[in-house]
Design a protein around this motif. Sequence first.
Motif, PDB file in Angstrom:
ATOM      1  N   UNK A 155     -21.909 -68.130   8.166  1.00 28.33           N
ATOM      2  CA  UNK A 155     -21.381 -69.130   7.749  1.00 28.33           C
ATOM      3  C   UNK A 155     -20.816 -68.764   6.136  1.00 28.33           C
ATOM      4  N   UNK A 156     -20.187 -70.339   6.506  1.00 30.24           N
ATOM      5  CA  UNK A 156     -19.334 -70.372   4.527  1.00 30.24           C
ATOM      6  C   UNK A 156     -20.621 -70.432   3.211  1.00 30.24           C
ATOM      7  N   UNK A 157     -20.387 -69.092   2.704  1.00 30.80           N
ATOM      8  CA  UNK A 157     -21.584 -68.713   1.789  1.00 30.80           C
ATOM      9  C   UNK A 157     -23.155 -68.631   2.185  1.00 30.80           C
ATOM     10  N   UNK A 158     -23.066 -68.473   3.714  1.00 31.13           N
ATOM     11  CA  UNK A 158     -24.389 -68.251   4.200  1.00 31.13           C
ATOM     12  C   UNK A 158     -24.475 -67.166   4.624  1.00 31.13           C
ATOM     13  N   UNK A 159     -25.896 -66.562   4.723  1.00 37.66           N
ATOM     14  CA  UNK A 159     -26.269 -65.399   5.051  1.00 37.66           C
ATOM     15  C   UNK A 159     -27.390 -65.517   5.696  1.00 37.66           C
ATOM     16  N   UNK A 160     -27.853 -64.276   6.217  1.00 40.99           N
ATOM     17  CA  UNK A 160     -29.772 -63.902   6.973  1.00 40.99           C
ATOM     18  C   UNK A 160     -30.412 -63.557   5.757  1.00 40.99           C
ATOM     19  N   UNK A 161     -30.340 -63.459   4.941  1.00 41.70           N
ATOM     20  CA  UNK A 161     -31.134 -63.257   3.374  1.00 41.70           C
ATOM     21  C   UNK A 161     -32.282 -64.493   3.400  1.00 41.70           C
ATOM     22  N   UNK A 162     -33.262 -64.377   3.073  1.00 42.99           N
ATOM     23  CA  UNK A 162     -34.334 -65.635   2.935  1.00 42.99           C
ATOM     24  C   UNK A 162     -34.761 -65.329   1.442  1.00 42.99           C
TER      25      UNK A 162
END
Length: 291
Positions: A155-162
């Motif tokens: 998503x916007x500025x969102x990743x799968x990184x914890x």
Amino acid sequence: MKPAHFDYARPRTLDEVLHLLASRPGDAKLIAGGQSLVPMMNFRFARPELLIDVNALTDLDYHRREGDALCIGALTRHVTLRDSALVRELCPLMAEAYRHVAHVAVRNRGTLCGNLCHADPASEMPAVMLATEATLVVQGLSGRRQVPAADFFQGVYATALEPDEMLVEVRIPVGQARLGHGFEEVSVRKGDYALTLVASLLGIRNGRIEMAAVALAGVADRAMRVPTLEAGLLGKMPSDALFAEVGAAASLALIPADVDHADAEYRRDLIRTLVPRALTRAAERAAFQPT
Ligand code: FAD
């Protein structure tokens, strides 16, 4: 504006970075080139309590071929990749896309991995990662995991990184060097983020399209492949009419939002125009690749 107060650390090893990240879950942020994070902090969109500067991890500044992959380390700057003969040879789609990324000063400091972690929905490199089916290698204290690009951007500025993980390497399959590539973008000014962009790869055998990857950005909350568009190409002979047809279909299927300088209708026009252009270029180049 200036950023809010923050603590600062400049660890010398990856292990130290990961321990620091884990010690302040959610309150710490890595800084690489700072080209996206610092503006976010200045505007107070980001308020990390601890900045972990990864610039001492110079052994992560590399790009090289390893087997069937082009491997790019976390500290590799845009400028290095943009000017790289190896990138032009192994991933010409990335080389072409880099002609549209930012300005000299930003490219001198900004890193590919920082760019991907920032996950701007109108950025070039997420679309390149999707089209090439790259793998993103992330590491936390509990170990490494490999995340397909298709799962990384959320998503916007969102990743799968914890919160306790770092993106340490990008791995791009190099089989695509035999494919034709096409990249098209419209932005308000050269070096700006895209209003809309298309990254495409085509494989053509015996006059018919046997492989198609088409990724768009600037049309949704993240870069995206368009499977129905790709399916509409497979098995067909490349032609202006076919590319115009899939471009028109994509412009109807996607629902871009209004943004400054471009309402949804204009961006739909861009999709309708840029998809055929990118595919035409990819088909021309695929015709010259060995089968
Ligand atoms: P930073 O700013 O240091 O970090 C960005 C984010 O990623 C932060 O949240 C940080 O915590 C995180 N991060 C950084 N590295 C890692 C890592 N290894 N693992 C986990 N998290 C990490 N970009 C485009 O794509 N196209 C453009 O046309 C474009 N134009 C620009 C124009 C201007 C004027 C500016 C200022 C920037 C522009 N950018 C553009 C953004 C640029 O590409 C940035 O360099 C990039 O987005 C961030 O890379 P960085 O190394 O500077 O990351």
